[in-house]
Design a protein around this motif. Structure first.
Motif, PDB file in Angstrom:
ATOM      1  N   LYS A  33       0.841  -1.204   0.000  1.00  0.00           N
ATOM      2  CA  LYS A  33       0.000   0.000   0.000  1.00  0.00           C
ATOM      3  C   LYS A  33       0.877   1.255   0.000  1.00  0.00           C
ATOM      4  O   LYS A  33       1.697   1.449   0.891  1.00  0.00           O
ATOM      5  CB  LYS A  33      -0.939  -0.003   1.207  1.00  0.00           C
ATOM      6  CG  LYS A  33      -1.930  -1.164   1.206  1.00  0.00           C
ATOM      7  CD  LYS A  33      -2.799  -1.130   2.453  1.00  0.00           C
ATOM      8  CE  LYS A  33      -3.834  -2.249   2.434  1.00  0.00           C
ATOM      9  NZ  LYS A  33      -3.200  -3.595   2.423  1.00  0.00           N
ATOM     10  N   GLY A  35       0.938   5.515  -0.303  1.00  0.00           N
ATOM     11  CA  GLY A  35       0.178   6.757  -0.189  1.00  0.00           C
ATOM     12  C   GLY A  35       0.960   7.915  -0.784  1.00  0.00           C
ATOM     13  O   GLY A  35       2.167   8.037  -0.561  1.00  0.00           O
ATOM     14  N   THR A  69      -3.117   5.264  -2.812  1.00  0.00           N
ATOM     15  CA  THR A  69      -4.136   6.211  -2.373  1.00  0.00           C
ATOM     16  C   THR A  69      -3.527   7.597  -2.381  1.00  0.00           C
ATOM     17  O   THR A  69      -2.358   7.763  -2.039  1.00  0.00           O
ATOM     18  CB  THR A  69      -4.618   5.866  -0.953  1.00  0.00           C
ATOM     19  OG1 THR A  69      -5.043   4.503  -0.912  1.00  0.00           O
ATOM     20  CG2 THR A  69      -5.783   6.766  -0.536  1.00  0.00           C
ATOM     21  N   TYR A  71      -3.717  11.708  -1.097  1.00  0.00           N
ATOM     22  CA  TYR A  71      -4.184  12.496   0.041  1.00  0.00           C
ATOM     23  C   TYR A  71      -3.929  13.983  -0.208  1.00  0.00           C
ATOM     24  O   TYR A  71      -2.812  14.370  -0.587  1.00  0.00           O
ATOM     25  CB  TYR A  71      -3.458  12.085   1.323  1.00  0.00           C
ATOM     26  CG  TYR A  71      -3.646  10.638   1.709  1.00  0.00           C
ATOM     27  CD1 TYR A  71      -4.670  10.262   2.577  1.00  0.00           C
ATOM     28  CD2 TYR A  71      -2.812   9.643   1.204  1.00  0.00           C
ATOM     29  CE1 TYR A  71      -4.855   8.937   2.932  1.00  0.00           C
ATOM     30  CE2 TYR A  71      -2.985   8.314   1.550  1.00  0.00           C
ATOM     31  CZ  TYR A  71      -4.014   7.965   2.414  1.00  0.00           C
ATOM     32  OH  TYR A  71      -4.190   6.641   2.761  1.00  0.00           O
ATOM     33  N   ASN A  89      -8.071  10.942  -3.056  1.00  0.00           N
ATOM     34  CA  ASN A  89      -8.986   9.967  -2.448  1.00  0.00           C
ATOM     35  C   ASN A  89      -9.409  10.375  -1.043  1.00  0.00           C
ATOM     36  O   ASN A  89     -10.565  10.202  -0.654  1.00  0.00           O
ATOM     37  CB  ASN A  89      -8.324   8.591  -2.385  1.00  0.00           C
ATOM     38  CG  ASN A  89      -7.891   8.081  -3.741  1.00  0.00           C
ATOM     39  OD1 ASN A  89      -6.709   7.871  -3.980  1.00  0.00           O
ATOM     40  ND2 ASN A  89      -8.826   7.887  -4.650  1.00  0.00           N
ATOM     41  N   ARG A  90      -8.469  10.952  -0.285  1.00  0.00           N
ATOM     42  CA  ARG A  90      -8.725  11.293   1.118  1.00  0.00           C
ATOM     43  C   ARG A  90      -7.915  12.528   1.510  1.00  0.00           C
ATOM     44  O   ARG A  90      -7.177  13.081   0.702  1.00  0.00           O
ATOM     45  CB  ARG A  90      -8.354  10.111   2.024  1.00  0.00           C
ATOM     46  CG  ARG A  90      -9.162   8.845   1.745  1.00  0.00           C
ATOM     47  CD  ARG A  90      -8.719   7.691   2.614  1.00  0.00           C
ATOM     48  NE  ARG A  90      -9.493   6.493   2.332  1.00  0.00           N
ATOM     49  CZ  ARG A  90      -9.290   5.313   2.891  1.00  0.00           C
ATOM     50  NH1 ARG A  90      -8.326   5.160   3.803  1.00  0.00           N
ATOM     51  NH2 ARG A  90     -10.046   4.277   2.579  1.00  0.00           N
TER      52      ARG A  90
END
Length: 347
Positions: A33, A35, A69, A71, A89-90
């Motif tokens: 994962k 980020g 992901t 941010y 995404n966030r």
């Protein structure tokens, strides 16, 4: 009882070209994962180069190797350096460092107009990530937030030359590298779009090996002829390290796919003995002439099959196979599925 033939494997020169279409190597590992923290005015080119490496890594292996992901600092709407708004995404406060869904790698995306001032919430996040032994990275001048967080103390970093003076003046414990990319044990930094790609490829090689990176380069670097000594592995006939006679043979093979030349015909063209030709192939390509020719034809057939609407029988003829049955048998030996199944899988 019918004999079950052993699966065929591509030799190293054509393995990377076909890796995305070969049977999956089963793995219980979960995708790593990643980020990406998008600062306002982040470099779109550096970001997309880094992401492209991860997405392509997933393409060249049947099982996904990475997930990512994005941010934003305070909002999911972030403006890039080219004025295009990106929907992250966030937001930063939603980064997870522990538990299910926790990131393994956190990369800060900088850009020419990104603020060089400290953003305390980002510093706190980077400190917490470093404490948990996460891999941290910076694109363009993404090393600056890493320096503010103190995670570069005693280490070197790469960043855009325009920011060298700022980092040298404000962070005495950080060594600014003259290189465009620097990959430490848990810190990865790069100075621009090209080095962002190379930085990610270095990381992918560390995590998943050189074969995966060669396959990624096969897709992403098809228009690169010479760059730091690298030449696309699929263009063996253009490789200057290969003898002229062998390159001539490879060009002859590439130009005669529909009606393959026999080994004696090839030998006559280059005025070499059959034995000499076989030695050239074994020494430089680690295979035999007939085997390489078959792999070249089956690769050409795979491209026609997945990129055109031509019938299987017409593709078989166009690639020098005596019948569609023989072609289908060879195709399945290499790729694990029949031509019709391969076409259905690719949609």
């Amino acid at each position: 009882m019918s004999k079950i033939s052993e699966p065929r494997h591509f030799s190293h020169r054509l393995r990377d070209t076909n890796s995305a279409f070969l049977p999956a190597r089963h793995s219980s590992d979960q995708p790593i994962k990643v980020g990406f923290v998008l600062q306002p005015h982040f470099s779109m080119m550096a970001f997309t180069a880094a992401v492209d490496a991860l997405v392509t890594a997933n393409l060249v292996q049947a099982a996904p190797l990475f997930s990512f992901t994005t941010y934003g600092l305070q909002s999911t709407q972030v403006q890039s350096d080219v004025g295009i708004d990106i929907s992250a995404n966030r937001i930063l406060g939603e980064v997870m460092l522990e538990g299910e869904g926790a990131l393994d790698i956190l990369i800060v995306c900088g850009g020419f107009r990104c603020s060089l001032s400290e953003y305390p919430p980002l510093s706190q996040l980077l400190k917490a990530a470093a404490k948990r032994q996460k891999i941290l990275g910076g694109l363009w001048n993404g090393a600056v937030p890493l320096a503010w967080a103190g995670v570069l103390d005693g280490l070197g970093c790469a960043l855009h030359p325009d920011n060298h003076a700022f980092l040298q003046e404000g962070f005495a414990r950080v060594q600014v590298s003259p290189h465009t990319m620097l990959v430490e044990a848990r810190i990865l930094t790069s100075a621009g779009p090209n080095s962002a790609l190379e930085m990610m490829l270095a990381l992918i090689q560390r995590l998943h090996g050189a074969d995966t990176v060669r396959a990624i380069r096969e897709i992403l670097s098809s228009d690169r002829i010479i760059d730091d000594g690298y030449r696309s592995s699929s263009l063996a006939e253009n490789d200057p390290t290969i003898p002229d006679a062998l390159r001539t043979l490879l060009r002859l093979m590439s130009s005669n796919i529909e009606e393959p030349l026999g080994i004696e015909e090839l030998a006559d063209y280059v005025d070499l003995s059959r034995r000499h030709i076989e030695r050239l192939f074994q020494t430089h390509l680690e295979t035999t002439p007939s085997r390489y020719y078959l792999e070249l034809r089956i690769t050409h057939a795979r491209r026609l099959l997945l990129q055109s609407s031509a019938s299987v029988s017409n593709i078989a003829v166009a690639c020098g196979f005596v019948s569609s049955t023989h072609f289908s048998h060879c195709f399945k030996e290499f790729f694990g599925v029949s031509p019709s199944q391969a076409r259905l899988k690719r949609g």
